[in-house]
Structures are given as C-alpha cells and as structure tokens.
Scaffold this motif. Sequence first.
Motif, PDB file in Angstrom:
ATOM      1  N   TRP A  71       0.946  -1.577   0.028  1.00 60.07           N
ATOM      2  CA  TRP A  71       0.164  -0.159   0.103  1.00 60.07           C
ATOM      3  C   TRP A  71       0.400   0.817  -0.127  1.00 60.07           C
ATOM      4  O   TRP A  71       0.537   2.255  -0.507  1.00 60.07           O
ATOM      5  N   ALA A  72       1.989   0.827   0.664  1.00 59.32           N
ATOM      6  CA  ALA A  72       3.103   2.367   0.640  1.00 59.32           C
ATOM      7  C   ALA A  72       4.298   2.505  -0.351  1.00 59.32           C
ATOM      8  O   ALA A  72       4.682   1.168   1.202  1.00 59.32           O
ATOM      9  N   PRO A  73       5.264   3.072   0.025  1.00 58.38           N
ATOM     10  CA  PRO A  73       6.514   1.953   0.336  1.00 58.38           C
ATOM     11  C   PRO A  73       7.164   1.454   1.504  1.00 58.38           C
ATOM     12  O   PRO A  73       6.843   2.398   2.984  1.00 58.38           O
ATOM     13  N   GLN A  74       8.379   1.393   1.530  1.00 60.47           N
ATOM     14  CA  GLN A  74       9.002   0.634   2.803  1.00 60.47           C
ATOM     15  C   GLN A  74       9.391   1.706   3.741  1.00 60.47           C
ATOM     16  O   GLN A  74       9.354   1.530   5.059  1.00 60.47           O
ATOM     17  N   LYS A  75       9.948   2.592   3.211  1.00 57.54           N
ATOM     18  CA  LYS A  75      10.470   3.618   3.464  1.00 57.54           C
ATOM     19  C   LYS A  75      10.249   5.277   3.222  1.00 57.54           C
ATOM     20  O   LYS A  75       9.641   5.293   1.762  1.00 57.54           O
ATOM     21  N   GLY A  76      11.097   6.159   3.649  1.00 53.71           N
ATOM     22  CA  GLY A  76      10.691   7.238   3.270  1.00 53.71           C
ATOM     23  C   GLY A  76       9.622   8.494   3.421  1.00 53.71           C
ATOM     24  O   GLY A  76       9.584   9.761   3.744  1.00 53.71           O
ATOM     25  N   ARG A  77       8.854   8.039   4.211  1.00 54.57           N
ATOM     26  CA  ARG A  77       7.691   8.299   5.028  1.00 54.57           C
ATOM     27  C   ARG A  77       7.454   8.981   5.729  1.00 54.57           C
ATOM     28  O   ARG A  77       6.411   9.750   6.637  1.00 54.57           O
ATOM     29  N   GLY A  78       8.223   8.118   6.838  1.00 50.85           N
ATOM     30  CA  GLY A  78       8.860   8.857   8.056  1.00 50.85           C
ATOM     31  C   GLY A  78       7.317   8.373   8.911  1.00 50.85           C
ATOM     32  O   GLY A  78       6.914   8.941  10.168  1.00 50.85           O
ATOM     33  N   LYS A  79       6.208   7.233   8.735  1.00 50.56           N
ATOM     34  CA  LYS A  79       5.380   6.821   8.752  1.00 50.56           C
ATOM     35  C   LYS A  79       5.775   5.363   8.962  1.00 50.56           C
ATOM     36  O   LYS A  79       6.440   4.217   8.930  1.00 50.56           O
ATOM     37  N   ALA A  80       4.567   4.610   9.805  1.00 47.64           N
ATOM     38  CA  ALA A  80       4.705   3.446   9.870  1.00 47.64           C
ATOM     39  C   ALA A  80       4.845   2.147   8.655  1.00 47.64           C
ATOM     40  O   ALA A  80       4.246   3.046   7.403  1.00 47.64           O
ATOM     41  N   ARG A  81       5.186   0.945   8.998  1.00 44.81           N
ATOM     42  CA  ARG A  81       5.362   0.408   7.527  1.00 44.81           C
ATOM     43  C   ARG A  81       3.762  -0.062   7.384  1.00 44.81           C
ATOM     44  O   ARG A  81       3.085  -0.306   7.942  1.00 44.81           O
ATOM     45  N   VAL A  82       2.915  -0.133   5.574  1.00 45.16           N
ATOM     46  CA  VAL A  82       2.725  -0.293   5.078  1.00 45.16           C
ATOM     47  C   VAL A  82       2.447  -2.244   4.291  1.00 45.16           C
ATOM     48  O   VAL A  82       2.935  -1.372   3.000  1.00 45.16           O
TER      49      VAL A  82
END
Length: 229
Positions: A71-82
């Motif tokens: 659902w979202a990139p593993q790294k770079g968002r500053g949020k939890a892994r999805v």
Amino acid sequence: LPVYPPFLQAWYRDFKTNLPLGIMDVERQVFGAPIRKDILQRAVIWQRDCLRQGTHSTKNRSEVSGTSKKWAPQKGRGKARVGSHRAPHWRGGGVAHGPRPRSHDTDLPRQVQELALRSALATKFAQNQLVIVQDVHLETEKTKDLKAILEKNAWDPLAKDRKQGHSILILTKDHKNNLDLASRNLQKVHALTAEEILDAGDVYNIMGHETLIMDKEATEILQTALKPK
C-alpha cells in the motif's frame, strides 16, 4: 429414618371434562425425586447448545475484497510500514479472530439426562402442574375444539393474560393425528410422545410449559424408563 412407601398417589381424569376417574400409583423415585435445580440448569443449557445453528461467520484478511499490492513505500514516509491494506487494523480489512461456522453441541451423560428428567417431572408434580388423564381423544382435528377443552378445564390459568396463548405440553404413547392437527395452530400447545421425551432427554420442553398433561400409558412408559436401576 422413616420408611416411605414406594408409590405416590395421583388422580387421573377425563380429558374432556376434567372429572376425576380414579387414583393411580406413580413411582416415588420418579415423581417424588429430589428436585435438583443445578441438574435442570445443566440439562437446559445442553439442549439449548444443541439447538444453536452455529452459522455465524466473518471474513478474515484473505477473504475480503481488495488488492494485495503493497500500500505504501517501505521507507521514506516517516510513518509505519504498510503491507496489505486488507489487514484487520484498516477500514474495510478482515476481522481478526472473528466467529466462524462451528458446532456448539456439548455432551451430557445419559445418567445426568435421566436425573434431570426425574427432577423435571417431580417439579411439575410438586407444583400441581401435572395432569394425568385416562386418554387424550379428540373426535375432530379442529383447533377450536381443543382450545375449548383447554379453556373449559382451566388447565392453563394464565392463558388469557399471556399474549402467546396457552402453554401446555401433551404427552401420549403414540402420535394421534387429530391431536397433532388441532394443536399445531396453538402457539404454545405442543403434542409429543413419551418416547420422544426420553430419547431427547427433553427437559427444556417439560419446564418450558406451564402445564404438563399425560395420558396413563405415557405415564407408565416414563416411570418405567426413568426408575433408578
């Protein structure tokens, strides 16, 4: 200790007029058995468990609709892994540890079933809610004829106050066609045989009706089968 006679005495009546026809002996060990509320409760819970359908079901994360794409990139968002968006903590995701179709049946030893049946019959006898009749005979299969007999004999004194109508269980040796047809349109009037009660250990029906009506043959079958060996 005092020695009690092995039999109790009970009136047997005419089904249509409720007039007493005579006195019969009934087994003290059955109709005068100790009333065990704990055993009655166990038997009722066991029967109600067996009546549960067990069809409740929810979808887990592998069954709900949705893509399995990350659902979202593993790294770079500053949020939890999805990972999958079908995980339980997402809106629209699957249910974790939800109910699944299963059987709710439980076991109850046959000796406990028989003890519960003795307690149920003794309860009805002690509360004056047991009526023994010579024979349950109806000339017609009309519901109004059976209802007229029940109201005339006042076998269910709460019938007028109860929205569901009469609350009577009628036990006979064999199924009677006229009785089965006449009683099926009355919500709380049920006709069963003594063998059906014994085979099912049916305490729930005995205790769930205000009045228990039995013919002499059904009474003999029950006390012969339930008398402790």
